[in-house]
Design a protein around this motif. Structure first.
Motif, short mmCIF file in Angstrom:
data_model
loop_
_atom_site.label_atom_id
_atom_site.label_comp_id
_atom_site.label_asym_id
_atom_site.label_seq_id
_atom_site.Cartn_x
_atom_site.Cartn_y
_atom_site.Cartn_z
N ALA A 292 0.84 -1.19 0.00
CA ALA A 292 0.00 0.00 0.00
C ALA A 292 0.87 1.24 0.00
N GLY A 293 0.35 2.33 -0.57
CA GLY A 293 1.03 3.61 -0.50
C GLY A 293 0.99 4.16 0.91
N MET A 294 1.19 5.45 1.04
CA MET A 294 1.22 6.07 2.37
C MET A 294 -0.05 5.77 3.16
N THR A 295 0.12 5.61 4.45
CA THR A 295 -1.03 5.61 5.34
C THR A 295 -1.43 7.07 5.60
N VAL A 296 -2.63 7.26 6.12
CA VAL A 296 -3.06 8.63 6.45
C VAL A 296 -2.14 9.23 7.50
N ALA A 297 -1.74 8.42 8.48
CA ALA A 297 -0.84 8.94 9.52
C ALA A 297 0.49 9.38 8.93
N GLU A 298 1.03 8.59 8.01
CA GLU A 298 2.29 8.97 7.35
C GLU A 298 2.12 10.26 6.56
N ALA A 299 1.00 10.39 5.88
CA ALA A 299 0.77 11.58 5.06
C ALA A 299 0.79 12.84 5.92
N TYR A 300 0.12 12.80 7.06
CA TYR A 300 0.11 13.97 7.93
C TYR A 300 1.50 14.25 8.51
N THR A 301 2.24 13.20 8.80
CA THR A 301 3.59 13.39 9.31
C THR A 301 4.50 14.07 8.29
N LEU A 302 4.30 13.72 7.00
CA LEU A 302 5.18 14.20 5.94
C LEU A 302 4.65 15.45 5.23
N ARG A 303 3.45 15.89 5.57
CA ARG A 303 2.81 16.96 4.82
C ARG A 303 3.68 18.22 4.72
N ASP A 304 4.26 18.66 5.80
CA ASP A 304 5.00 19.92 5.78
C ASP A 304 6.35 19.79 5.09
N ALA A 305 6.77 18.55 4.77
CA ALA A 305 8.03 18.38 4.04
C ALA A 305 7.83 18.49 2.54
N VAL A 306 6.59 18.41 2.07
CA VAL A 306 6.31 18.47 0.64
C VAL A 306 6.45 19.91 0.15
N TYR A 307 7.09 20.08 -0.99
CA TYR A 307 7.27 21.43 -1.53
C TYR A 307 7.09 21.41 -3.04
N GLU A 308 6.86 22.59 -3.59
CA GLU A 308 6.63 22.75 -5.02
C GLU A 308 7.95 22.96 -5.74
N GLN A 309 8.15 22.18 -6.80
CA GLN A 309 9.35 22.37 -7.61
C GLN A 309 9.21 23.65 -8.42
N ALA A 310 10.17 24.54 -8.27
CA ALA A 310 10.15 25.78 -9.03
C ALA A 310 10.58 25.52 -10.47
N ASN A 311 10.18 26.38 -11.38
CA ASN A 311 10.55 26.23 -12.78
C ASN A 311 12.06 26.18 -12.93
N GLY A 312 12.54 25.15 -13.61
CA GLY A 312 13.97 25.01 -13.85
C GLY A 312 14.76 24.47 -12.69
N GLN A 313 14.12 24.31 -11.53
CA GLN A 313 14.83 23.79 -10.36
C GLN A 313 15.03 22.29 -10.51
N PRO A 314 16.25 21.77 -10.31
CA PRO A 314 16.46 20.32 -10.40
C PRO A 314 15.78 19.60 -9.24
N GLU A 315 15.45 18.33 -9.46
CA GLU A 315 14.82 17.56 -8.40
C GLU A 315 15.80 17.19 -7.31
N SER A 316 17.09 17.14 -7.62
CA SER A 316 18.16 16.98 -6.62
C SER A 316 17.93 15.80 -5.68
N GLY A 317 17.52 14.69 -6.24
CA GLY A 317 17.36 13.49 -5.42
C GLY A 317 16.04 13.39 -4.70
N ALA A 318 15.22 14.47 -4.74
CA ALA A 318 13.89 14.39 -4.13
C ALA A 318 13.00 13.48 -4.98
N LEU A 319 11.91 13.05 -4.38
CA LEU A 319 10.98 12.16 -5.06
C LEU A 319 9.71 12.90 -5.44
N ARG A 320 9.17 12.53 -6.57
CA ARG A 320 7.90 13.11 -6.99
C ARG A 320 6.77 12.50 -6.17
N LEU A 321 5.88 13.33 -5.69
CA LEU A 321 4.72 12.85 -4.94
C LEU A 321 3.54 12.73 -5.88
#
Length: 391
Positions: free
Chosen positions: A202-231
Motif C-alpha cells: 500500500a502507499g502512504m497511510t493517512v498517519a504517514e501523510a500527515y507526518t510528511l505533509r509539511d516536508a512536501v514542496y513545489e518544484q520551481a521552474n527550472g529547479q532540479p529535483e536533486s534526489g527528491a521524489l515526486r509525490l
C-alpha cells in the motif's frame, strides 16, 4: 393470547434470552443492523466486541454486526429450515466476512440472492442485498436463483448453482450476481494469483501523510529535483501514465503542480519502495488505472505499488490496465462499491487477480507492448490480445 405475549426484547447475539424461548425455528426473517460492532462497543458497551469474537467463529477482523447475526440465525434454524435476511452487500465480498461465507458454503444452501445495489428500495446509506438460506449442506449442483431489484421489483438475472459461490478468489459471492460470471470464471482456470508472482504494498497511510505533509514542496521552474521524489496521488494516475506536472495534485487540502518530497524524510522502507521500479495503481475509480515508475515516485494515500515481479513490469502493467481484469475485479469485489459505482482497489483484493500460469513468450510480450501504445479507441484490440493469453 395477544401478539404482545409472543414478543421478546433481548440481546439475541449473546444469548440473553428468557426462559422457555424456542431453540429452533422453521423460518427466520430479519434485518440486522448495518452497524460497525466497534461503534456499538464504544457506545457504552465495553467488552462487547471481544465477547462476540469469543462467541462466533465468523466474528473476525473489522466485522459489522450483521456477520454474527447471520451465524446466529443459522444456529436457530432447524435442519432444512429457511433464513431470509436483509444485509449489507459488503458481506458478499468483504474480507471480514470471508470466514462467514466459507462456513455457509459448507453448512447451508443459498437459495436466492436479491441485489438492491442499483435501487433505492431501502432507506440505508449502504447497498442492501437479500439472502435466502436453507440450513443443511447442499450439493454443488443445487439451484441458486439470482435477482436484481428494478424499481423495488426483483428481476431474475439468471439461474445458477451452488458451485457459483465456491472456490472463487477471496470466497467471493458477489461474482455470482454478474450475468457473465459463468464466462468470466473460465479465466481462472489454470491461472495463478497476482500476489504469488509479485509483491504488493500500500502507499502512504493517512498517519504517514500527515507526518510528511509539511516536508512536501513545489518544484520551481527550472529547479532540479536533486534526489527528491515526486509525490503522486491517486487522482493523477491514469492508464500507463502519471499526471505529475500536467494536472494539479491535491494532497491533504493543498494543491501542487510538481510536488516533491525530500528523500531523507522518508522511512527506510518507504525510501526503498520509492527508489524501486514499480507499477503504481490508483486506489479508487471505475476501472483499474496502472502506470509504470522507474524509481522516482513516492505514491501518496489510496494507492498500491507492485514490485519484485516474476513477470516483466511492462507486461504486467498492460494486463492490469486491460478491460478483462477490471471486469473480473468488479465481478469479485463489486459489493465494495461506493456511490456512483466507484471501487476501491486495495492490495488484498488486487493480489487475487488471476494471471496466466506461464509468462508470455518474448514475441507476445512485444506485441502487447506495441498494442499498449495505440490510442484508447483501439483498446478492444488490446483486450482481445490479453484474453488470448488465458487460452
Amino acid at each position: 393470547a395477544t401478539l404482545e405475549h409472543h414478543l421478546y426484547t433481548a440481546d439475541a447475539l449473546l444469548d440473553d434470552l428468557p426462559a422457555g424461548f424456542p431453540s429452533a425455528f422453521d423460518v427466520l426473517l430479519g434485518n440486522p443492523p448495518f452497524a460497525s460492532v466497534f461503534a456499538r462497543a464504544s457506545a457504552g458497551r465495553p467488552g462487547y466486541t471481544d465477547a462476540l469474537r469469543r462467541r462466533y467463529a465468523s466474528a473476525r477482523r473489522s466485522f459489522d454486526l450483521s456477520v454474527p447475526f447471520v451465524e446466529r440465525s443459522m444456529e436457530w434454524g432447524r435442519s432444512g429450515g429457511q433464513v431470509g435476511l436483509v444485509l449489507p452487500n459488503k458481506l458478499l465480498s468483504a474480507d471480514y466476512a470471508r470466514v462467514l461465507r466459507e462456513r455457509l458454503n459448507e453448512t447451508a444452501a443459498v437459495e436466492a440472492m436479491i441485489d438492491f445495489a442499483g435501487d433505492h428500495a431501502f432507506d440505508a446509506q449502504v447497498y442492501p442485498v437479500v439472502l435466502v438460506l436453507r440450513r443443511g449442506p447442499a450439493e454443488a449442483s443445487a439451484p441458486l436463483s439470482l435477482f436484481r431489484s428494478q424499481g423495488g421489483v426483483p428481476a431474475l438475472i439468471r439461474r445458477g448453482v451452488q458451485a457459483d459461490l465456491r472456490g472463487t478468489p477471496g470466497a467471493s459471492w458477489n461474482a455470482a450476481l454478474d450475468p457473465d460470471w459463468p464466462h468470466l470464471r473460465r479465466f481462472f482456470e489454470g491461472t495463478i494469483p497476482l500476489g504469488e508472482v509479485a509483491t504488493l504494498s500500500a502507499g502512504m497511510t493517512v498517519a504517514e501523510a500527515y507526518t510528511l505533509r509539511d516536508a512536501v514542496y513545489e518544484q520551481a521552474n527550472g529547479q532540479p529535483e536533486s534526489g527528491a521524489l515526486r509525490l503522486v496521488t491517486s487522482g493523477v494516475i491514469e492508464r500507463y501514465s502519471l499526471g505529475w506536472g500536467e494536472r494539479p495534485v491535491r494532497f491533504l487540502s493543498r494543491t501542487y503542480r510538481r510536488p516533491l518530497i525530500p528523500a531523507e524524510v522518508l522511512p527506510a522502507r518507504r525510501l526503498e519502495q520509492a527508489r524501486s521500479a514499480k507499477i503504481i495503481i490508483s486506489g479508487m475509480g471505475q476501472s483499474i488505472r496502472a502506470a509504470l515508475d522507474d524509481g522516482r515516485v513516492q505514491p501518496a494515500v489510496a494507492t498500491v505499488m507492485v514490485t519484485a515481479s516474476d513477470w516483466p513490469l511492462e507486461v504486467l502493467c498492460v494486463l492490469l490496465n486491460s478491460g478483462l481484469l477490471s471486469r473480473v475485479y468488479r465481478a469479485l469485489f463489486g459489493g465494495l462499491a461506493l456511490n456512483g459505482g466507484y471501487l476501491r482497489y486495495g492490495k488484498r483484493e488486487l493480489a487475487q487477480l488471476p494471471l496466466p500460469a506461464a509468462i508470455p513468450s518474448q514475441y507476445r510480450m512485444q506485441a502487447l507492448a506495441r498494442l499498449a501504445q495505440l490510442p484508447d479507441g483501439s483498446r478492444a484490440v488490446l483486450d482481445r490480445a490479453v484474453e488470448n493469453l488465458y487460452r
